[in-house]
Enzyme design. Structure first.
Site, PDB file in Angstrom:
ATOM      1  N   ASN A 207       0.800  -1.220   0.000  1.00  0.00           N
ATOM      2  CA  ASN A 207       0.000   0.000   0.000  1.00  0.00           C
ATOM      3  C   ASN A 207       0.833   1.271   0.000  1.00  0.00           C
ATOM      4  OD1 ASN A 207      -2.213  -1.580  -0.203  1.00  0.00           O
ATOM      5  ND2 ASN A 207      -2.863  -1.387   1.934  1.00  0.00           N
TER       6      ASN A 207
ATOM      7  N   CYS B 156     -11.073  -5.172  -4.388  1.00  0.00           N
ATOM      8  CA  CYS B 156     -11.681  -6.080  -3.420  1.00  0.00           C
ATOM      9  C   CYS B 156     -13.089  -5.594  -3.089  1.00  0.00           C
ATOM     10  CB  CYS B 156     -10.864  -6.118  -2.126  1.00  0.00           C
ATOM     11  SG  CYS B 156      -9.419  -7.168  -2.224  1.00  0.00           S
TER      12      CYS B 156
ATOM     13  N   ASP C 247      -7.167  -3.863   7.685  1.00  0.00           N
ATOM     14  CA  ASP C 247      -6.513  -4.876   6.847  1.00  0.00           C
ATOM     15  C   ASP C 247      -5.998  -6.068   7.660  1.00  0.00           C
ATOM     16  OD1 ASP C 247      -7.073  -3.231   4.741  1.00  0.00           O
ATOM     17  OD2 ASP C 247      -5.046  -2.441   4.521  1.00  0.00           O
TER      18      ASP C 247
ATOM     19  N   ARG D 245      -2.571 -10.907  -4.964  1.00  0.00           N
ATOM     20  CA  ARG D 245      -2.573  -9.444  -5.090  1.00  0.00           C
ATOM     21  C   ARG D 245      -1.666  -8.786  -4.066  1.00  0.00           C
ATOM     22  NH1 ARG D 245      -8.401  -6.984  -6.013  1.00  0.00           N
ATOM     23  NH2 ARG D 245      -6.984  -5.218  -6.043  1.00  0.00           N
TER      24      ARG D 245
HETATM   25  C1  EPZ Z   1      -6.636   1.793   1.393  1.00  0.00           C
HETATM   26  O1  EPZ Z   1      -7.774   1.725   0.542  1.00  0.00           O
HETATM   27  C2  EPZ Z   1      -5.962   0.446   1.309  1.00  0.00           C
HETATM   28  N1  EPZ Z   1      -5.578   0.190  -0.070  1.00  0.00           N
HETATM   29  C3  EPZ Z   1      -6.886  -0.645   1.814  1.00  0.00           C
HETATM   30  O2  EPZ Z   1      -6.151  -1.855   1.836  1.00  0.00           O
HETATM   31  C4  EPZ Z   1      -7.325  -0.303   3.235  1.00  0.00           C
HETATM   32  O3  EPZ Z   1      -8.277  -1.244   3.661  1.00  0.00           O
HETATM   33  C5  EPZ Z   1      -7.924   1.104   3.299  1.00  0.00           C
HETATM   34  O4  EPZ Z   1      -6.990   2.055   2.731  1.00  0.00           O
HETATM   35  C6  EPZ Z   1      -8.231   1.543   4.719  1.00  0.00           C
HETATM   36  O5  EPZ Z   1      -7.075   1.481   5.510  1.00  0.00           O
HETATM   37  C7  EPZ Z   1      -4.486   0.738  -0.567  1.00  0.00           C
HETATM   38  O6  EPZ Z   1      -3.766   1.471   0.092  1.00  0.00           O
HETATM   39  C8  EPZ Z   1      -4.129   0.375  -1.961  1.00  0.00           C
HETATM   40  P1  EPZ Z   1     -10.073   4.525   2.099  1.00  0.00           P
HETATM   41  P2  EPZ Z   1      -8.579   3.047   0.192  1.00  0.00           P
HETATM   42  O7  EPZ Z   1     -10.248   5.543   1.032  1.00  0.00           O
HETATM   43  O8  EPZ Z   1      -7.628   4.168   0.096  1.00  0.00           O
HETATM   44  C9  EPZ Z   1     -14.809   5.348   2.149  1.00  0.00           C
HETATM   45  C10 EPZ Z   1      -5.734  -4.141   1.517  1.00  0.00           C
HETATM   46  O9  EPZ Z   1      -6.288  -5.166   1.965  1.00  0.00           O
HETATM   47  N2  EPZ Z   1     -14.559   6.305   1.039  1.00  0.00           N
HETATM   48  O10 EPZ Z   1      -9.309   4.920   3.310  1.00  0.00           O
HETATM   49  O11 EPZ Z   1      -9.418   2.717  -0.966  1.00  0.00           O
HETATM   50  C11 EPZ Z   1     -14.580   3.915   1.680  1.00  0.00           C
HETATM   51  O12 EPZ Z   1     -15.723   3.410   1.052  1.00  0.00           O
HETATM   52  C12 EPZ Z   1      -6.553  -2.964   1.029  1.00  0.00           C
HETATM   53  O13 EPZ Z   1      -4.515  -4.040   1.399  1.00  0.00           O
HETATM   54  C13 EPZ Z   1     -15.607   7.065   0.562  1.00  0.00           C
HETATM   55  O14 EPZ Z   1     -16.754   6.973   1.020  1.00  0.00           O
HETATM   56  O15 EPZ Z   1      -9.465   3.198   1.485  1.00  0.00           O
HETATM   57  C14 EPZ Z   1     -14.234   3.214   2.975  1.00  0.00           C
HETATM   58  O16 EPZ Z   1     -15.396   2.858   3.651  1.00  0.00           O
HETATM   59  C15 EPZ Z   1      -8.001  -3.232   0.886  1.00  0.00           C
HETATM   60  N3  EPZ Z   1     -15.357   7.938  -0.460  1.00  0.00           N
HETATM   61  C16 EPZ Z   1     -13.520   4.301   3.784  1.00  0.00           C
HETATM   62  O17 EPZ Z   1     -13.851   5.545   3.151  1.00  0.00           O
HETATM   63  C17 EPZ Z   1     -14.118   8.101  -1.010  1.00  0.00           C
HETATM   64  O18 EPZ Z   1     -13.943   8.913  -1.920  1.00  0.00           O
HETATM   65  C18 EPZ Z   1     -11.995   4.160   3.807  1.00  0.00           C
HETATM   66  O19 EPZ Z   1     -11.508   4.009   2.510  1.00  0.00           O
HETATM   67  C19 EPZ Z   1     -13.057   7.317  -0.499  1.00  0.00           C
HETATM   68  C20 EPZ Z   1     -13.303   6.430   0.536  1.00  0.00           C
END
Ligand code: EPZ
Length: 421
Positions: free
Chosen positions: A23, A115, A308, A400
């Site tokens: 990440n 995912c 995670d 992945r």
């Molecule tokens: C990152 O995803 C990680 N992926 C995820 O890891 C991790 O679970 C997540 O952060 C939370 O820590 C990478 O870094 C590539 P978020 P990201 O934006 O950035 C909501 C793994 O297993 N949201 O922090 O996509 C969203 O739906 C993966 O390695 C909105 O509503 O996560 C979620 O409920 C899976 N609108 C929450 O925020 C937006 O525009 C957190 O998502 C963006 C997010």
């Protein structure tokens, strides 16, 4: 189709080397698009998501070369059309949005996949770019973002989204004036991105706090950078060792980034120690012999317990002596693996964002399917501790995020291999 076969019940012993953080690497690959000069990233794991990101970069005309553990990226050429296939498969593909708009004034990108953990919109990313003066429109499943030059501004995130914080931070690097991101995510990988960007000549500060400040510059230069170790990978092996029984040493394991996980493991009764800040050692007779205590876990944004690692610790708790409650405040639907654990004898009930787990005396091996990356890791944890053989399908999800998973576990004594089924 490939599957992972595991004969459970074998103790693990020895050392596992922890690879570079998925990440962080994915975001640094996107950040390298902010300069036309060559960047070298060391310690990049050879996993499927990194290969998908390579496809994205190459599809935009960028030169990418792998040399052992390193990736050499040169974005002298940089198109604004993102190839849709890899973005459909991997949500992190949207991380190229900020850098490409900042450098080229336009991007056209497919709505991302990835995912399946509940609804995962990208509204924070888009609203932040709009606040910086970009125009956003959707056409036929694609998003088009355009801006002559982004302008620095104050951005307030509704939730400390990791991806939105990074995307907007990268976009702000080449914007005119100062951008301040409020309610920013505080995950350690954001600190890695800040260091990389500043080494390229950016002026970013505040990573690790809830307020990130970026003073725009007109261009960046190339650099060489070592990706931080993967805290989630370290936590996965740690929990597998606690479940199966082990005397296992993990290195380089960023102990300071694992505090919430380590505190919870202590509460459960797992015997771990850290002889130095980059080493973790876990000693266990296995979940059955240890009689682990049940706990409550709430997955939260950093520095809370990481979402995670939520599936892996839930797998361990299926073997604790009593009832545990696990809630995920980050992803709305991250318990897709619970039904698979039930096939192995686990007693686990899910209601919305919460799972109730009644610890049982043992799990039995079964044929199961990984629903997503960390859900797959939970099944590995369970299968290593279970009685008898398990067959885990859906290996593409594990690939992945974990490089050479079976080989590394086999080297420390697990009976595990990959089969064609
Ligand atoms: C990152 O995803 C990680 N992926 C995820 O890891 C991790 O679970 C997540 O952060 C939370 O820590 C990478 O870094 C590539 P978020 P990201 O934006 O950035 C909501 C793994 O297993 N949201 O922090 O996509 C969203 O739906 C993966 O390695 C909105 O509503 O996560 C979620 O409920 C899976 N609108 C929450 O925020 C937006 O525009 C957190 O998502 C963006 C997010």
């Amino acid at each position: 189709m490939e599957a992972i076969w595991i004969q459970g019940g074998n103790q693990l012993a020895g050392n596992i080397a922890i690879y570079g953080a998925k990440n962080s690497a994915l975001k640094l690959m996107a950040a390298a698009l902010l300069t036309d000069q060559p960047c070298r990233l060391d310690n990049v794991p050879d996993i499927r998501d990194v290969r998908l990101m390579v496809q994205i970069l190459e599809g935009m005309g960028v030169q990418v070369r792998r040399e052992g553990e390193s990736l050499l990226i040169e974005a002298k050429e940089l198109g604004t059309e993102v190839p849709p296939e890899p973005v459909r498969e991997m949500r992190a593909g949207i991380q190229v949005m900020g850098p490409v708009v900042a450098r080229k004034g336009r991007i056209r990108i497919f709505q991302p996949g990835g995912c399946s953990l509940g609804p995962r919109p990208i509204d924070f990313h888009l609203r932040g770019l709009e606040a910086m003066g970009a125009r956003v429109r959707e056409e036929h499943g694609f998003i088009v973002v355009e801006a002559e030059r982004l302008r620095g501004t104050d951005i307030y995130l509704d939730f400390p989204s990791v991806g939105a914080t990074e995307n907007l931070m990268m976009a702000a690097v080449l914007a005119e004036g100062t951008t301040v991101i409020h309610n920013a995510a505080r995950e350690p990988e954001i600190g890695d991105a800040e260091k990389f960007l500043n080494q390229c000549g950016a002026r970013v500060s505040g990573a690790g706090t809830g307020v990130i400040r970026v003073e725009g510059v007109t261009s960046l230069q190339g650099t060489s950078y070592q990706v931080m170790p993967d805290r989630i990978e370290a936590a996965t092996f740690l929990i597998a060792a606690a479940a199966a029984g082990a005397d296992l040493t993990l290195r380089p394991a960023p102990v300071v980034h694992l505090e919430a996980v380590l505190a919870k493991l202590s509460q459960i009764g797992v015997d771990w120690e850290s002889p130095d800040p980059m080493t973790l050692r876990v000693r266990s007779q296995g979940a059955l012999a240890e009689g682990y205590r049940p706990v409550h876990v709430r997955a939260l944004p950093y520095p809370g317990f990481p979402t995670d690692v939520q599936p892996q610790i839930t797998a361990l708790l299926t073997l604790a002596r009593g009832t545990s409650i696990v809630t995920d405040e980050v992803h709305a639907a991250r318990f897709g693996y619970a039904g698979e654990l039930r096939r192995m004898g686990a007693q686990i009930w899910v209601e919305g964002r919460t799972a109730v787990i009644k610890g049982c005396s043992h799990l039995t091996g079964a044929r199961v399917t990984a629903p997503d990356l960390r859900g797959g890791a939970a099944l590995i944890v369970a299968a290593l501790a279970a009685e008898g053989e398990s067959l885990i399908e859906g290996v593409v999800h594990l690939d992945r995020g974990y490089a050479r998973l079976e080989e590394r576990l086999r080297q420390v004594g697990a009976r595990i291999c990959r089969l064609e089924v």
